[in-house]
Enzyme design. Structure first.
Site, PDB file in Angstrom:
ATOM      1  N   ASP A 132      28.909  54.073  27.428  1.00 39.00           N
ATOM      2  CA  ASP A 132      28.321  54.506  28.686  1.00 39.00           C
ATOM      3  C   ASP A 132      27.112  53.605  28.936  1.00 39.00           C
ATOM      4  OD1 ASP A 132      26.926  55.689  30.742  1.00 39.00           O
ATOM      5  OD2 ASP A 132      26.762  57.669  29.812  1.00 39.00           O
ATOM      6  N   LYS A 142      21.595  53.221  39.229  1.00 32.81           N
ATOM      7  CA  LYS A 142      20.417  52.657  38.574  1.00 32.81           C
ATOM      8  C   LYS A 142      20.314  51.155  38.862  1.00 32.81           C
ATOM      9  CE  LYS A 142      20.294  56.541  35.854  1.00 32.81           C
ATOM     10  NZ  LYS A 142      21.237  57.658  35.779  1.00 32.81           N
ATOM     11  N   TRP A 200      23.034  62.771  27.410  1.00 33.45           N
ATOM     12  CA  TRP A 200      24.302  62.289  27.969  1.00 33.45           C
ATOM     13  C   TRP A 200      25.310  62.010  26.863  1.00 33.45           C
ATOM     14  CZ3 TRP A 200      23.783  64.043  32.409  1.00 33.45           C
ATOM     15  CH2 TRP A 200      22.558  63.980  33.089  1.00 33.45           C
TER      16      TRP A 200
END
Length: 356
Positions: free
Chosen positions: A166, A190, A99
């Site tokens: 992030d 999440k 990511w």
């Protein structure tokens, strides 16, 4: 048989969130209508949005001068929106996984990017430390938790410049000094809500400085001015996010949750480290994620990996297969996962080991 949810995302949510969301799907705010079918402009949903923003700020102790936004597109859209809005001359990025590398790729479309360090050389199984962030960058970007590889940065870095992070997979698992950041973002699927909404915490006075044309929908200022209501927001996930935040407040807040998460991770890592059969993929304890525990079979037992996945799944351990880039196993210990599930997984590991 009880099922234990170790999926990496979308992932486990608290029973409180699930039950309250289910009620609202049938009848929202005593309107006689479902949350699925009411206007986002209604006073009832505006109250949901206002309370969600307020609780977000309270739980993370977000200082004045920041806005909390709820947008679409996932964290993947933020990989482009961040540099589009914030990169003026040059940005620094830390490469710690898939990511992070995707964010770097998007940032390079908008300006100069200095990748200050990378752990790609060892398949991202550690967090780089010996690096210097140039003082002339607009911001330093990092990914706090790497779901695929099981590494995590659990303290706010001290790099001497403003930061962007992030925090998709570890938000609300530790206190964050938000004042050090210009922007924090993440997908909600999440530790917050069902897939479909993205949270953004942005420092208001950092916006509007990039000398480029920004499409209206991709401009943070648009959403700050409209209170995340420029277009129809993801109504149901935002409602679920509010329930999760209420649940976190009932638990006692972020510091209490952090202690719970650390205890769960300790139980599982201790079981792995003391095992004759399993081994953690991240050797340095300081680099290990407490959200996503990645482990494999030791070389002499490698051919038993599929057998263990089948064995564990038959006993209710769901979603423990590791990502294809790492292999082996991954147990995601997000905030909503109870200690009971961790201990159940450890028991299954010990049982399998005793048989082989």
């Amino acid at each position: 048989m009880k099922k234990h949810n170790f999926y990496a995302g979308p992932s486990i949510m608290s029973q409180f969130t699930i039950e309250e969301t289910a009620k609202a799907v049938k009848d929202f705010a005593d309107m006689g209508l479902s949350i699925l079918e009411i206007s986002h402009r209604s006073k009832q949903f505006q109250a949901v949005m206002d309370e969600t923003v307020a609780l977000f700020k309270e739980l993370l102790e977000i200082p004045e001068g920041y806005s909390v936004l709820f947008l679409g597109g996932g964290a993947s859209l933020q990989f482009a929106m961040v540099p589009m809005n914030m990169l003026i001359h040059k940005a620094a990025y830390l490469d710690t996984g898939v990511w992070a590398s995707k964010a770097i790729k998007e940032a390079k479309l908008f300006g100069e990017v200095d990748v200050v360090a990378s752990s790609k050389d060892r398949n991202y199984n550690y967090i780089p430390r010996d690096y210097t962030v140039p003082k002339d960058v607009d911001y330093f970007h990092y990914t706090s938790n790497n779901t695929i590889y099981g590494t995590e940065i659990r303290k706010d870095p001290e790099v001497g410049v403003r930061m962007i992070a992030d925090m998709s997979s570890d938000i609300f698992s530790r206190p964050v000094d938000v004042a050090k950041y210009d922007l924090i973002y993440g997908g909600a699927q999440k530790n917050l809500a069902p897939a479909g909404v993205t949270f953004v915490i942005v420092k208001d006075d950092t916006l509007g400085k990039a000398d480029r044309v920004i499409p209206t929908m991709l401009n943070y200022e648009t959403h700050v001015k409209k209170g995340s209501m420029f277009n129809t927001p993801p109504v149901l996930p935002i409602f679920s996010a509010l329930q999760t935040l209420k649940y976190y407040k009932q638990l006692g807040g972020v510091k209490v949750i952090e202690k719970m998460d650390m205890d769960k991770a300790e139980v599982l890592y201790n079981a792995i480290d003391s095992s004759k059969m399993f081994v953690a993929t991240v050797p340095n304890h300081e680099d290990r994620s407490i959200m996503n525990v990645c482990f494999v079979m030791k070389p002499e037992y490698k051919d038993l990996e599929k057998d263990f996945i089948d064995f564990a799944t038959e006993r209710g351990m769901m979603g423990i297969k590791g990502h294809r880039d790492v292999g082996g196993f991954r147990a995601s210990l997000y905030n909503a996962l109870p200690m009971e599930s961790v201990k159940a997984l450890v028991d299954v590991m010990k049982e399998f080991e005793s048989k082989h």
